[in-house]
Enzyme design. Structure first.
Site, short mmCIF file in Angstrom:
data_model
loop_
_atom_site.label_atom_id
_atom_site.label_comp_id
_atom_site.label_asym_id
_atom_site.label_seq_id
_atom_site.Cartn_x
_atom_site.Cartn_y
_atom_site.Cartn_z
N ASP A 42 0.82 -1.21 0.00
CA ASP A 42 0.00 0.00 0.00
C ASP A 42 0.85 1.26 0.00
OD1 ASP A 42 -2.44 -1.20 -0.12
OD2 ASP A 42 -2.92 -0.98 2.00
N LYS A 64 -3.24 3.62 -3.08
CA LYS A 64 -3.99 4.74 -3.62
C LYS A 64 -3.65 5.97 -2.81
CE LYS A 64 -8.16 4.22 -0.79
NZ LYS A 64 -9.64 4.15 -0.80
N MET A 182 -9.29 9.56 7.91
CA MET A 182 -9.63 10.20 6.64
C MET A 182 -10.59 11.37 6.82
SD MET A 182 -10.01 6.71 4.36
CE MET A 182 -10.71 5.70 5.68
#
Length: 259
Positions: A42, A64, A182
């Protein structure tokens, strides 16, 4: 399906890399990296952890980043197919995820695909960034007579629907501590919703940037003041938020009159 004996090691290991610091990696995760033929990793996995991979391992970036335009379903399908393709060649595959695979890590989607394809797998737990952030900055997520529950959440759902924030905000009244991932890019909406639900109650927000890394930073403020505090601090992503009546470091509690 998930043996831990190396002799019976499955072809795919879904491994949690922890919050970033190499010495917070588990011993089992280290062994899997040393045994791997292929590592799909990741974005937030640290360079120090990647350096532990077997010298001949094929390293495949599968991460990502915030703001990228790649379709998430297509990205995930490509990851799934890559894991299976290498496993069917008899290679030991490590799917290396930042933090804990089952905390916002999409491990469930990958496991379902592996099961459909009848590929043996295991899961190696990792320390999630939210728990690490609290421990490293001395913020008790639960404490007798104060907070008896903790909830891990994101600032938005997968389709960027903010309805869940109303329910989360109401939990603050009971003393529940929120660990929010997030949330930096959506902070204005988060603060607005939480303030509306919290009313005049004193709610603290601690923002921890680059958890466990050399650049780790902590910013704490009351809910109405956190946006201004973060605008001044300019914390880089990733940032974890700890929110609640007692969401303040024990090192700073006196400054905020927290008993």
């Amino acid at each position: 399906m998930s043996p831990t004996n190396d002799i019976l090691l499955p072809l795919v290991s879904i491994v949690g890399a922890g919050p970033g610091a190499v010495d917070l990696l588990t011993l089992r995760a280290l062994r899997r990296l040393e045994q791997a033929d292929v590592v799909l990793y990741d974005n937030l996995v640290s360079a120090e952890i990647m350096a532990l991979c077997a010298p001949g391992a094929v390293l495949v970036y599968a991460g990502k980043k915030y703001g990228d335009q790649l379709d998430p379903e297509q990205r995930q399908q490509a990851i799934n197919e890559t894991m299976v393709a290498h496993a069917r060649q008899g290679k030991r595959v490590v799917r290396l995820k930042s933090g804990e695979p089952f905390i916002f890590g999409r491990a469930a989607e990958e496991i379902r695909y592996l099961r459909e394809q009848q590929v043996p797998y295991e899961v190696v737990p990792g320390l999630t960034a939210g728990i690490a952030a609290a421990s490293l900055t001395h913020i008790p997520l639960t404490e007798r007579n104060h907070s008896n529950a903790v909830l891990l959440c994101t600032a938005h759902t997968a389709n960027y629907d903010f309805e869940q924030l109303d329910a989360l905000a109401n939990m603050l009244h009971t003393g529940t501590t929120l660990v929010m991932y997030m949330g930096l890019s959506n902070l204005g909406r988060v603060v607005e919703t939480l303030r509306a639900a919290a009313g005049p109650a004193a709610i603290y927000v601690s923002a921890i940037s680059e958890v466990s890394g050399p650049g780790q930073r902590l910013v704490t403020a009351l809910l109405p003041d956190i946006e201004a505090a973060l605008a001044e601090a300019k914390l880089p992503m990733p940032v974890v938020f700890i929110i609640g009546k007692y969401a303040c470091s024990l090192d700073e509690a006196a400054a905020y009159l927290i008993p």
